[in-house]
Design a protein around this motif. Sequence first.
Motif, PDB file in Angstrom:
ATOM      1  N   THR A  76       0.743   6.711   3.606  1.00  0.00           N
ATOM      2  CA  THR A  76       0.967   5.708   2.568  1.00  0.00           C
ATOM      3  C   THR A  76       1.794   6.286   1.426  1.00  0.00           C
ATOM      4  OG1 THR A  76      -1.034   6.296   1.340  1.00  0.00           O
ATOM      5  CG2 THR A  76      -1.266   4.633   3.083  1.00  0.00           C
ATOM      6  N   TYR A  77       2.287   5.394   0.577  1.00  0.00           N
ATOM      7  CA  TYR A  77       3.037   5.831  -0.603  1.00  0.00           C
ATOM      8  C   TYR A  77       2.158   6.678  -1.519  1.00  0.00           C
ATOM      9  CZ  TYR A  77       6.228   2.161   0.939  1.00  0.00           C
ATOM     10  OH  TYR A  77       7.065   1.384   1.678  1.00  0.00           O
ATOM     11  N   GLN A  78       0.892   6.264  -1.703  1.00  0.00           N
ATOM     12  CA  GLN A  78       0.011   7.000  -2.608  1.00  0.00           C
ATOM     13  C   GLN A  78      -0.279   8.401  -2.074  1.00  0.00           C
ATOM     14  OE1 GLN A  78      -0.948   5.686  -5.662  1.00  0.00           O
ATOM     15  NE2 GLN A  78      -1.459   7.838  -6.029  1.00  0.00           N
ATOM     16  N   ASP A  82       0.408  11.916  -4.030  1.00  0.00           N
ATOM     17  CA  ASP A  82      -0.687  12.857  -4.294  1.00  0.00           C
ATOM     18  C   ASP A  82      -0.515  14.201  -3.591  1.00  0.00           C
ATOM     19  OD1 ASP A  82      -1.881  10.914  -5.821  1.00  0.00           O
ATOM     20  OD2 ASP A  82      -3.227  10.223  -4.226  1.00  0.00           O
ATOM     21  N   LYS A  98       6.637   6.211  -6.521  1.00  0.00           N
ATOM     22  CA  LYS A  98       5.969   6.007  -7.816  1.00  0.00           C
ATOM     23  C   LYS A  98       6.256   4.640  -8.405  1.00  0.00           C
ATOM     24  CE  LYS A  98       7.540   9.669  -9.911  1.00  0.00           C
ATOM     25  NZ  LYS A  98       7.722  10.692 -10.987  1.00  0.00           N
ATOM     26  N   GLY A 103       3.043  -2.390  -6.739  1.00  0.00           N
ATOM     27  CA  GLY A 103       2.066  -1.664  -7.539  1.00  0.00           C
ATOM     28  C   GLY A 103       1.024  -0.923  -6.718  1.00  0.00           C
ATOM     29  N   ILE A 104      -0.161  -0.733  -7.318  1.00  0.00           N
ATOM     30  CA  ILE A 104      -1.185   0.132  -6.763  1.00  0.00           C
ATOM     31  C   ILE A 104      -1.656  -0.327  -5.400  1.00  0.00           C
ATOM     32  CG2 ILE A 104      -3.012  -1.096  -7.988  1.00  0.00           C
ATOM     33  CD1 ILE A 104      -2.889   2.676  -7.082  1.00  0.00           C
ATOM     34  N   GLN A 105      -1.720  -1.622  -5.153  1.00  0.00           N
ATOM     35  CA  GLN A 105      -2.203  -2.109  -3.861  1.00  0.00           C
ATOM     36  C   GLN A 105      -1.271  -1.676  -2.732  1.00  0.00           C
ATOM     37  OE1 GLN A 105      -2.912  -6.318  -3.632  1.00  0.00           O
ATOM     38  NE2 GLN A 105      -3.376  -6.275  -1.457  1.00  0.00           N
ATOM     39  N   ARG A 107       0.974   0.807  -2.959  1.00  0.00           N
ATOM     40  CA  ARG A 107       0.982   2.266  -2.912  1.00  0.00           C
ATOM     41  C   ARG A 107      -0.182   2.809  -2.087  1.00  0.00           C
ATOM     42  NH1 ARG A 107       1.832   2.127  -8.558  1.00  0.00           N
ATOM     43  NH2 ARG A 107      -0.200   3.114  -8.922  1.00  0.00           N
ATOM     44  N   SER A 108      -1.337   2.184  -2.209  1.00  0.00           N
ATOM     45  CA  SER A 108      -2.541   2.698  -1.556  1.00  0.00           C
ATOM     46  C   SER A 108      -2.649   2.283  -0.096  1.00  0.00           C
ATOM     47  CB  SER A 108      -3.789   2.211  -2.311  1.00  0.00           C
ATOM     48  OG  SER A 108      -3.767   2.677  -3.640  1.00  0.00           O
ATOM     49  N   SER A 191       7.012  -8.098 -10.031  1.00  0.00           N
ATOM     50  CA  SER A 191       6.382  -8.128  -8.710  1.00  0.00           C
ATOM     51  C   SER A 191       7.322  -8.602  -7.607  1.00  0.00           C
ATOM     52  CB  SER A 191       5.149  -9.045  -8.748  1.00  0.00           C
ATOM     53  OG  SER A 191       5.528 -10.379  -9.102  1.00  0.00           O
TER      54      SER A 191
END
Length: 289
Positions: A76-78, A82, A98, A103-105, A107-108, A191
């Motif tokens: 995943t992107y996240q 990390d 980044k 967004g976070i959804q 990325r994760s 978005s």
Amino acid sequence: MIRNLVRPRTVTEATTALAEANAVDGHALIIGGGTIAVPQLVRQELQPTHIVDLGDLDVARIRREESAVHLGPAATYQLLIDTPCAERWTPLLHLMAKGITGGIQIRSQGTIAGSLVCARPYSDAPAVLVAHDARVTVASVHGTRTVSVERFLTAPERPDLRPTELVTEVILPYRPEAVAHGYYKLKFAESSWPVVTCACSILADGTAELTLGGVRGVPWKIRVSSDLSHSPHELRDVMDDHMSAFTEDDFWHDIRADSSYRRRVAATVAARALRQAAARLLSPGTEQS
């Protein structure tokens, strides 16, 4: 109607499931992160007979060797963000991840391989992978093959992937000749999908590689002088010269913007990515060596 759901543990199990689906004239849908496929299933835009869910696949999600970083189909992107070595070894992909749209959804949950396979001209990842000179390995019951991402992306939403194949890894070679990087994208809303993107690498010989997404149906890479970071009008002239060699059918258009608008803004997006890279080149410590 979905007749079969498989969660393979190995690549062999996954490719066997794809071959079995193909043998009965079925349509197998491969799910990695599911951020694109699951909404399409909900809207009934896709109606597969078989689903192969790669969530339990026993393949390393990210692995570094001496000369390359290998991303598995579930990376995943996240996870990339990390991973300590990622900014140094995959700087453009790290920059893009980044600021990934969604967004976070996304990325994760979203996977880099999944974005590549979807091959959408307006997506962040495909052009950045081309900028990295990435390669992709695909597997079937008959074996594996590895091709450049640039060749893999044959046309909008048409990757070089047969019904019995799946992506097993994306390989990003380490490029010590690329000494500074920039990434910029034009969006109409926070978005929304990008309209035009540009990944820029300044090389040690003073040239700059610009890889644009959303202008043509496939990512478009050109080389220019890095000195053009000080002369946006000259950069526009250079890019206009390159674009004049294409036909109208080469350019991408969708509901976000027509092809003429994308061509007009391409040089502006490229200039901002180039300036970003040039600024990193001049600021000690901003680029990893």
